[in-house]
Design an enzyme around this catalytic site. Sequence first.
Site, PDB file in Angstrom:
ATOM      1  N   TYR A   1      11.485 -12.699   4.464  1.00 60.64           N
ATOM      2  CA  TYR A   1      10.617 -13.264   5.509  1.00 60.64           C
ATOM      3  C   TYR A   1      10.455 -12.346   6.724  1.00 60.64           C
ATOM      4  O   TYR A   1      11.075 -11.298   6.799  1.00 60.64           O
ATOM      5  CB  TYR A   1      11.019 -14.692   5.869  1.00 60.64           C
ATOM      6  CG  TYR A   1      12.370 -15.004   6.461  1.00 60.64           C
ATOM      7  CD1 TYR A   1      13.212 -14.054   6.999  1.00 60.64           C
ATOM      8  CD2 TYR A   1      12.793 -16.344   6.515  1.00 60.64           C
ATOM      9  CE1 TYR A   1      14.432 -14.421   7.573  1.00 60.64           C
ATOM     10  CE2 TYR A   1      14.005 -16.718   7.069  1.00 60.64           C
ATOM     11  CZ  TYR A   1      14.816 -15.744   7.604  1.00 60.64           C
ATOM     12  OH  TYR A   1      15.998 -16.109   8.163  1.00 60.64           O
ATOM     13  N   GLU A   2       9.576 -12.760   7.588  1.00 64.28           N
ATOM     14  CA  GLU A   2       9.217 -11.943   8.765  1.00 64.28           C
ATOM     15  C   GLU A   2       8.723 -10.555   8.333  1.00 64.28           C
ATOM     16  O   GLU A   2       9.019  -9.542   8.963  1.00 64.28           O
ATOM     17  CB  GLU A   2      10.435 -11.823   9.700  1.00 64.28           C
ATOM     18  CG  GLU A   2      10.114 -11.438  11.133  1.00 64.28           C
ATOM     19  CD  GLU A   2       9.223 -12.461  11.829  1.00 64.28           C
ATOM     20  OE1 GLU A   2       8.198 -12.033  12.352  1.00 64.28           O
ATOM     21  OE2 GLU A   2       9.541 -13.661  11.827  1.00 64.28           O
ATOM     22  N   GLY A   3       7.939 -10.546   7.248  1.00 68.96           N
ATOM     23  CA  GLY A   3       7.443  -9.292   6.670  1.00 68.96           C
ATOM     24  C   GLY A   3       8.428  -8.784   5.637  1.00 68.96           C
ATOM     25  O   GLY A   3       9.507  -8.297   5.984  1.00 68.96           O
TER      26      GLY A   3
END
Lengths: 591, 591
Positions: free
Chosen positions: A434-436
């Site tokens: 997550y978060e890229g």
Amino acid sequence: MPIFNAPVQDIQFVLQDVLKVTTTGVPGYEDLEADFTSAVLEEAGKVARDVLAPLNASGDAEGCVLENGTVRTPKGFDAAFAAMKDGGWTALDCDPEYGGQGLPYLMGTAVGEIFVSANMAFNMYQGLTHGAYSAIHTHGTDAQKAMYLPKMVSCEWTGTMNLTEPHAGTDLGMMRTKAEPQDDGSYAITGQKIFISAGEHDLADNIIHLVLAKAPGGGESTKGISLFIVPKFLVNEDGSLGERNGVTVGSIEHKMGIHGNATCVMNYDGAKGWLLGDLHKGMKAMFTMMNEARLGVGLQGYAVAEAAYQNAVVYARERLQGRDVTGTKNPDGAADPLIVHPDIRRALMDQKSFVEGARAFTFWGAHLIDRSVRMGDAEAEGLISLMTPVIKGFQTDKGFEMAVQAQQIWGGHGYIEENGMSQFVRDARIAQIYEGANGIQALDLVGRKLAQDGGKHVMAFFEIIKTFIKEHQDDAQMKPFTDPLKAASKDLQAAAMYFMQNGVKNPNNALAGSYDFMHMMGHVCLGLMWARMGKAALDGLAAGSGDKAFLETKIATGRYYMARHLPATGMHLARIESGADPVMALAADAF
Amino acid sequence: MPIFNAPVQDIQFVLQDVLKVTTTGVPGYEDLEADFTSAVLEEAGKVARDVLAPLNASGDAEGCVLENGTVRTPKGFDAAFAAMKDGGWTALDCDPEYGGQGLPYLMGTAVGEIFVSANMAFNMYQGLTHGAYSAIHTHGTDAQKAMYLPKMVSCEWTGTMNLTEPHAGTDLGMMRTKAEPQDDGSYAITGQKIFISAGEHDLADNIIHLVLAKAPGGGESTKGISLFIVPKFLVNEDGSLGERNGVTVGSIEHKMGIHGNATCVMNYDGAKGWLLGDLHKGMKAMFTMMNEARLGVGLQGYAVAEAAYQNAVVYARERLQGRDVTGTKNPDGAADPLIVHPDIRRALMDQKSFVEGARAFTFWGAHLIDRSVRMGDAEAEGLISLMTPVIKGFQTDKGFEMAVQAQQIWGGHGYIEENGMSQFVRDARIAQIYEGANGIQALDLVGRKLAQDGGKHVMAFFEIIKTFIKEHQDDAQMKPFTDPLKAASKDLQAAAMYFMQNGVKNPNNALAGSYDFMHMMGHVCLGLMWARMGKAALDGLAAGSGDKAFLETKIATGRYYMARHLPATGMHLARIESGADPVMALAADAF
């Protein structure tokens, strides 16, 4: 049940001996005297040990349940959340104007590490609120700040980030959520968002959703995206809660880990939203939060590994199995403890040297953010922009790898859920995604950050290393640090040079090596951190101050990192220099 | 739900084009004509796709349940197990004297790969039975063989292996389970065993436990251990089932993965057991099965990675996200498929090149076992003894890593249990742990196998590589294979030399590098396999025979492995040559 003890001495070492925070001249750092930071960290450690850690395994086993349109969090989460609020922990580094304690971001990071190690899933409720707080604090109007921030600082209201849609993850330009302007100046938000952490739960009176959506006139690409504040309950002029807004939770996900945190599908059905920041500049508003959010995920990587490591050490000391080949160490026992065996040591040293290096790197990153925000230091801003994908991508990959190694020390017992080692692995896994996802971090690093501002920031980074080596290479005690650092940074520069020379004729020559470059740079950064920590420890020993055994351990751990981790750069360079051809050789249908 | 299609063409390539099985002169291999093996593999592929794979995710979600002293396996497992029995799949490589089909072990391995990829947890019921079958077949009396083997060949009865006790895992000398001789020639077995896969379940009429226990007169070490046959139901003279034996399941474990297989605590309370093989030679009897069992686990490593890879490819082709930087590939779509992106390619090529290399290595290992067993080939026996810890340790580490990479391609969707990618990761994880944790494999390799028979086997291995390189180094098309292989094997030899020169004065200098050596050797072995596969593919192209696109893909995949995986050997060598000091520098209480 797994144990957790806050590594206060290690944290203090980075703050006081390595970063020497009070000497930096950063406004607010003058408060960070050793006695004060120690007291705060000890207190956070107690909360972590007594309140959060005991709920980690039970929260994983129980998970979140969607019932009658709301989410029931695991038993004990509500009391623990109340304890966090009452203790003022949610307000630590927030703006005093809105009820925060005004401590530097660095201090919030140090305390955050302790809480994340103790219970990653639980800490996300607060962590996401902090992210939403920052967005409103940076981009909100005074009225918006006055309306939302005090309650978010105290975590009476929590926050979320709504980016992803079923068909649009990394590629946000494809998003379909619409924002229709209304006569009252608000927008009607309609669409579906997925993977919304803490999207719905029973820990707060209100949930403030920050939602990316397309308002008319912005076009189809990411350029058309705006950011909106969409509260679960509308807020009246007097601050009291009004009617329920048109946002509901559709379902919650059954995930590999972080079971204690509700991951929601959120349906927006003409929900009332208010523009945050400029129209059609939503991506920019999101990106100003990225450095902070990604640093927070990079922190999760090593913080979970720290907790796993502590439990690997406990088992390695207690479990009797086999004999030390160089001579029995536990003659009265049926066998020696695992910790006598060199391969167990290798695994423990891998973990220890990574975690401590990553902590220093993350704290340095937080310090750069403070310099950027509190002093307007442009070089610091450039450096943290460069380092962010490395902190996020490298540290979460390695953190996961180290959690797996910690689980491995437990043998078959590590595979049994009740022993808690599996949870560390399953929880750590999400931080790579997550978060890229980490491939996106590598792309951000090589495709954007390296060349940013004419390559100024990466040159500044190389200059920092060069200067350090120059200053210390004649110091015989520093050679086990400076020599490997020099070799590794030479590899890194060669890789950057390869990209420059070959990326122009074919950008895939750079992109095919992006992941290796991210890891290479991670090793060089941790190598630099260890060189600094080695120097600080040697200085402490020379001065006869501090805890001698602690400082000697620090030096030995650093020498391990330099000897055993840094040689990875040569491998990454060779992979990079093989270019795009082997990677792209096949037709898509040949897989 | 994840898909699975048996990679028949790839398997055939190894059997027919690389190993050229019918030309080897191994008795029984004359049956393995391409048409025959293809028919068997296609048929196995149908069972895998239609019967086993559909139960993989549901078996994981449902798990096993302990009820009224027996274990209920997941829905559909009983019908699938019946299909396996009815199809004769359980008897494939068993002795015709006991109802087996007498095919070579290599063929059992090739078919086994397909079944494991489709449903690892399910296949363990049969796999463990095969291990117990082999032990009885090798060490049993004629009467024991006649009594147990026919029913085990057909899997009407299944088998287990009982080694581990709560306090004794690797260190079996500490085991406490006792065997008291009885007047009727049997033994009364008393003690507790843990982590017993398929220890209890509802798929068979009887379960034949093989149990390690200490009989009087053997002393306290592993030398005192004997192996016993302990059936769940006693077997009457006429082969019918008699009374229930004194063995019960105490509980089943809640594990990270392989939920479809029951992992049991087994309590032996004066259970009737019969000595298998010689008294006090139980370890030896177990060790004769080790090569086979560990090869089977090494197979699980890459077989699960194969299944994960297939699903990563599906997603990479279907998921539209972002644009190819070198030019749009899907102009009519909202975005290009993931597979256009170089970093996605890197991850897919990593997986593909590992899995295909590991398949060749495993099949070569199975072929060496056939040479050893069917021809009494002592060199083959020595080589497989050397290779076994590498096949097990390296392949399960890499298999897990590749399953993680496959999951990563799915982004956030990979973290959601319903999509099945998490299961591949959780299932693959156990293979690094059981049948000797991978640290033990490294210890076995460096501490035992390298020096075995005066180092004869490792010298033979180096000679194989040297000969191959010598034969092919002047072939320009083979240079992308022979050059990296030469460099990597040089690194490997340097590491072995380091152990020889430094291990005598301090054995920890060898043991601290054992894990790196195992990985190094894994890369060299897969490099050798790829060089052989490259040669076979080039020969096929030159002859104008075979599937041109397939052979070209094979060559490109091999070149990727050589260019991108083999550089790891330099890193491992540097780590090894840093010796024991960095690893052992800390006191045990400094962690």
